[in-house]
Motif scaffolding. Structure first.
Motif, mmCIF file in Angstrom:
data_model
loop_
_atom_site.group_PDB
_atom_site.id
_atom_site.type_symbol
_atom_site.label_atom_id
_atom_site.label_comp_id
_atom_site.label_asym_id
_atom_site.label_seq_id
_atom_site.Cartn_x
_atom_site.Cartn_y
_atom_site.Cartn_z
ATOM 1 N N SER A 1 -9.076 9.281 0.377
ATOM 2 C CA SER A 1 -8.022 7.601 0.485
ATOM 3 C C SER A 1 -8.467 6.888 0.381
ATOM 4 C CB SER A 1 -7.546 8.090 1.881
ATOM 5 O OG SER A 1 -8.919 7.628 2.854
ATOM 6 N N ALA A 2 -6.838 5.441 0.459
ATOM 7 C CA ALA A 2 -7.698 3.900 0.662
ATOM 8 C C ALA A 2 -6.627 3.480 1.092
ATOM 9 C CB ALA A 2 -7.867 4.079 -1.444
ATOM 10 N N PRO A 3 -7.440 2.409 1.931
ATOM 11 C CA PRO A 3 -6.510 1.677 3.054
ATOM 12 C C PRO A 3 -5.175 0.484 1.464
ATOM 13 C CG PRO A 3 -8.769 0.516 2.701
ATOM 14 C CD PRO A 3 -9.007 1.568 1.825
ATOM 15 N N GLY A 4 -4.487 -0.089 2.547
ATOM 16 C CA GLY A 4 -4.289 -1.433 1.745
ATOM 17 C C GLY A 4 -5.088 -2.070 2.689
ATOM 18 N N ARG A 5 -3.877 -3.823 2.127
ATOM 19 C CA ARG A 5 -5.075 -5.230 2.906
ATOM 20 C C ARG A 5 -4.066 -6.034 3.196
ATOM 21 N NH1 ARG A 5 -2.355 -7.452 0.525
ATOM 22 N NH2 ARG A 5 -1.654 -8.051 -1.736
ATOM 23 N N VAL A 6 -4.887 -7.165 4.039
ATOM 24 C CA VAL A 6 -4.247 -8.503 4.518
ATOM 25 C C VAL A 6 -5.299 -9.271 3.864
ATOM 26 C CG1 VAL A 6 -3.598 -9.975 6.794
ATOM 27 C CG2 VAL A 6 -2.391 -7.745 6.773
ATOM 28 N N ARG B 1 -2.883 3.923 5.218
ATOM 29 C CA ARG B 1 -3.850 4.503 3.873
ATOM 30 C C ARG B 1 -3.108 5.359 3.269
ATOM 31 N NH1 ARG B 1 -9.241 3.364 5.299
ATOM 32 N NH2 ARG B 1 -10.601 4.891 3.403
ATOM 33 N N ILE B 2 -3.799 5.402 2.017
ATOM 34 C CA ILE B 2 -2.486 6.008 0.486
ATOM 35 C C ILE B 2 -3.990 7.294 0.530
ATOM 36 C CG2 ILE B 2 -2.250 6.463 -1.863
ATOM 37 C CD1 ILE B 2 -0.154 5.576 -0.149
ATOM 38 N N LEU C 1 1.279 -5.679 1.084
ATOM 39 C CA LEU C 1 -0.008 -5.195 1.441
ATOM 40 C C LEU C 1 -0.670 -3.754 0.738
ATOM 41 C CD1 LEU C 1 1.855 -4.105 4.959
ATOM 42 C CD2 LEU C 1 0.435 -6.478 4.306
ATOM 43 N N SER C 2 -0.179 -4.850 -0.404
ATOM 44 C CA SER C 2 -1.684 -3.374 -1.827
ATOM 45 C C SER C 2 -0.815 -2.228 -1.795
ATOM 46 C CB SER C 2 -2.501 -4.193 -1.645
ATOM 47 O OG SER C 2 -3.830 -3.678 -2.742
ATOM 48 N N SER C 3 -0.359 -1.801 -1.852
ATOM 49 C CA SER C 3 0.159 -0.320 -1.515
ATOM 50 C C SER C 3 -0.526 0.532 -3.148
ATOM 51 C CB SER C 3 1.668 0.437 -1.133
ATOM 52 O OG SER C 3 2.725 -0.258 -2.323
ATOM 53 N N SER C 4 0.501 -0.210 -3.966
ATOM 54 C CA SER C 4 0.144 0.007 -5.608
ATOM 55 C C SER C 4 -1.705 0.203 -6.026
ATOM 56 C CB SER C 4 0.998 -0.815 -6.323
ATOM 57 O OG SER C 4 0.028 -1.919 -6.352
ATOM 58 N N HIS C 5 -2.134 -1.342 -5.055
ATOM 59 C CA HIS C 5 -3.190 -1.203 -5.545
ATOM 60 C C HIS C 5 -4.767 0.147 -4.947
ATOM 61 C CE1 HIS C 5 -2.338 -4.612 -7.541
ATOM 62 N NE2 HIS C 5 -3.848 -4.524 -8.284
ATOM 63 N N ALA C 6 -3.669 0.690 -3.494
ATOM 64 C CA ALA C 6 -4.908 1.461 -2.365
ATOM 65 C C ALA C 6 -4.696 2.717 -3.464
ATOM 66 C CB ALA C 6 -3.940 1.133 -1.608
ATOM 67 N N LEU C 7 -2.999 3.187 -3.564
ATOM 68 C CA LEU C 7 -2.921 3.954 -4.819
ATOM 69 C C LEU C 7 -3.818 4.385 -5.605
ATOM 70 C CD1 LEU C 7 -1.349 6.857 -5.144
ATOM 71 C CD2 LEU C 7 0.041 5.601 -6.389
ATOM 72 N N GLU C 8 -3.777 3.449 -6.725
ATOM 73 C CA GLU C 8 -4.640 3.617 -7.635
ATOM 74 C C GLU C 8 -6.356 3.731 -7.406
ATOM 75 O OE1 GLU C 8 -2.566 0.442 -11.094
ATOM 76 O OE2 GLU C 8 -3.397 -0.069 -9.082
ATOM 77 N N LEU D 1 -8.530 -9.726 -9.072
ATOM 78 C CA LEU D 1 -9.761 -8.603 -8.860
ATOM 79 C C LEU D 1 -8.866 -8.260 -6.681
ATOM 80 C CD1 LEU D 1 -12.768 -8.501 -10.655
ATOM 81 C CD2 LEU D 1 -11.485 -6.431 -10.116
ATOM 82 N N LEU D 2 -8.518 -9.382 -6.588
ATOM 83 C CA LEU D 2 -8.352 -9.231 -4.907
ATOM 84 C C LEU D 2 -8.012 -7.468 -4.354
ATOM 85 C CD1 LEU D 2 -8.143 -10.254 -2.356
ATOM 86 C CD2 LEU D 2 -5.865 -10.997 -2.666
ATOM 87 N N ASP D 3 -6.966 -7.318 -4.610
ATOM 88 C CA ASP D 3 -6.728 -6.577 -4.352
ATOM 89 C C ASP D 3 -7.065 -5.316 -4.119
ATOM 90 O OD1 ASP D 3 -4.966 -7.930 -3.128
ATOM 91 O OD2 ASP D 3 -3.080 -6.769 -4.649
#
Length: 389
Positions: free
Chosen positions: A24-29, A51-52, A128-135, A177-179
């Motif tokens: 799993s991976a988290p979203g971010r603020v 998380r995703i 909140l970076s859901s796509s990057h958490a998924l990736e 590259l942030l997310d």
């Protein structure tokens, strides 16, 4: 762990056997530092507890099969596709994100098929970076099935670059590259001070509760997307301005040289440059504030960041401005939009005792304007991506 269990249970129910593992991976603020990452600048994110999770098992036929568990408990199955056949444009919609990761990893020697079942509690389109958490979760799952760790060469920073390539070249979103880095590299109770150009990272302690404060997150439910033209146009404008100024990136424009730089640019590019240069300075000042222990002093920096994003970068929308204004009027020490803009979420630095007052003020302001009811929660710096079991 809740999302990991949901993903594992859905995998077992739909596939008839337990997954090989769950990652799993988290979203971010992003506390501060918006639109600075693709300008080689500075950012200061922290990972969320949301998380995703991806339950995964290998396949012997070279096919990538991905399903996602909806809030209604139903699985949405994407059309299976051979990993060897993956190329930009071959997969569209939400499935393009995991497919893009598999496409990149194929070039890195991870080309086997896999069954993936996804579950999560990160709202899509909330900034909140859901796509990057998924990736990131998919990247760790596919690497894990291949017997590789994200801490192996090239390390988590390298995996973040792979995910950025998937986002940029397969999905078509020109993100920085942030997310990805936040999702992979953040640690609990800290914010990540990242110099995007050098890759140098510092985990800075961040304990808002110890100062009687919290980071209130307001999901305005105004959905955004990085694949539309607004985000890409601003990135292209920054690159054009850097070229005209003769610097590798806008990060190289010094604050004391900003006025001269602006004089050398056409009017349409000046606001973009002004935002990036001043935002980098706000990140550096925010880190100084945290190191000095004066957490409340972050407030004016957050508010100044929002004004710059609204007026210079022009990526705010009504919902974001309403949330910021209402939070500030109700006692927040500072507030700003987060993410790429054009919708998404706001953060506010709020005294703990003012939580209810600020939340009510935001809800009332949205109701008065007939806007959708926003969702609020406290953002707590949490652990980055990893294997759950």
């Amino acid at each position: 762990m809740i999302q990991a269990r949901r993903a594992a249970d859905a995998f077992s129910a739909s596939r008839g056997s337990a997954p090989h593992g769950v990652w799993s991976a988290p979203g971010r603020v992003n506390l501060i530092g918006e639109h600075t990452d693709y300008n080689d600048g500075f950012v200061l994110p922290f990972a969320l507890p949301h998380r995703i999770a991806v339950a995964a098992a290998p396949r012997s036929d070279g096919v990538l099969s991905v399903a996602t568990l909806g809030d209604d408990g139903r699985l949405r199955q994407a059309a299976p596709i051979a990993v060897a056949d993956l190329e930009p444009g071959a997969v569209t919609g939400w499935a393009a994100y995991p497919a893009g990761v598999a496409w990149v990893l194929r070039d890195e020697g991870v080309a086997a098929g896999a069954d993936l079942v996804v579950a999560g509690d990160l709202p899509a389109g909330a900034g909140l970076s859901s796509s990057h958490a998924l990736e990131c979760a998919v990247a760790l799952a596919l690497l894990g099935l291949a017997g590789r760790s994200p801490d192996d060469e090239p390390g988590r920073a390298g995996v973040a670059r792979w995910v950025r390539r998937a986002e940029n070249d397969f999905v078509g979103a020109p993100t920085g590259l942030l997310d990805q880095t936040a999702s992979l590299c953040c640690v609990e109770a800290h914010v990540l001070f990242l110099d995007v150009r050098s890759g140098k990272a510092e985990q800075v302690p961040f304990d808002a509760a110890a100062h009687g404060l919290e980071v209130l997150v307001v999901d305005t439910r105004s959905s955004h997307s990085h694949t539309d033209g607004g985000y890409g146009a601003r990135r292209a404008g920054c690159e054009e301005a850097a070229g005209l100024l003769g610097v590798p990136a806008l990060r190289d424009v010094p604050p004391d040289g900003l006025a001269d730089a602006l004089d050398r640019l056409p009017g349409r590019l000046r606001p973009l440059v002004r935002h990036v240069v001043t935002e980098d300075e706000r990140v550096l000042r925010a880190v100084e504030v945290l190191r000095a222990g004066g957490l409340a002093d972050l407030g004016p920096l957050l508010t100044a960041s929002h004004a710059s994003l609204r007026d210079d970068y022009r990526v705010s929308v009504e919902e974001l401005d309403v949330a910021v204004a209402a939070a500030l009027a109700a006692g927040a020490l500072g507030a700003r939009m987060v993410g790429g803009g054009f919708g998404g979420s706001v953060i506010a630095l709020v005294p703990v005792e003012a939580h209810g007052t600020v939340v009510r003020a935001v809800l009332d302001a949205f109701a008065e304007r007939g806007l959708p009811v926003p969702r609020t929660f406290t953002g707590v710096p949490s652990a980055g991506a990893g294997r759950d079991f």
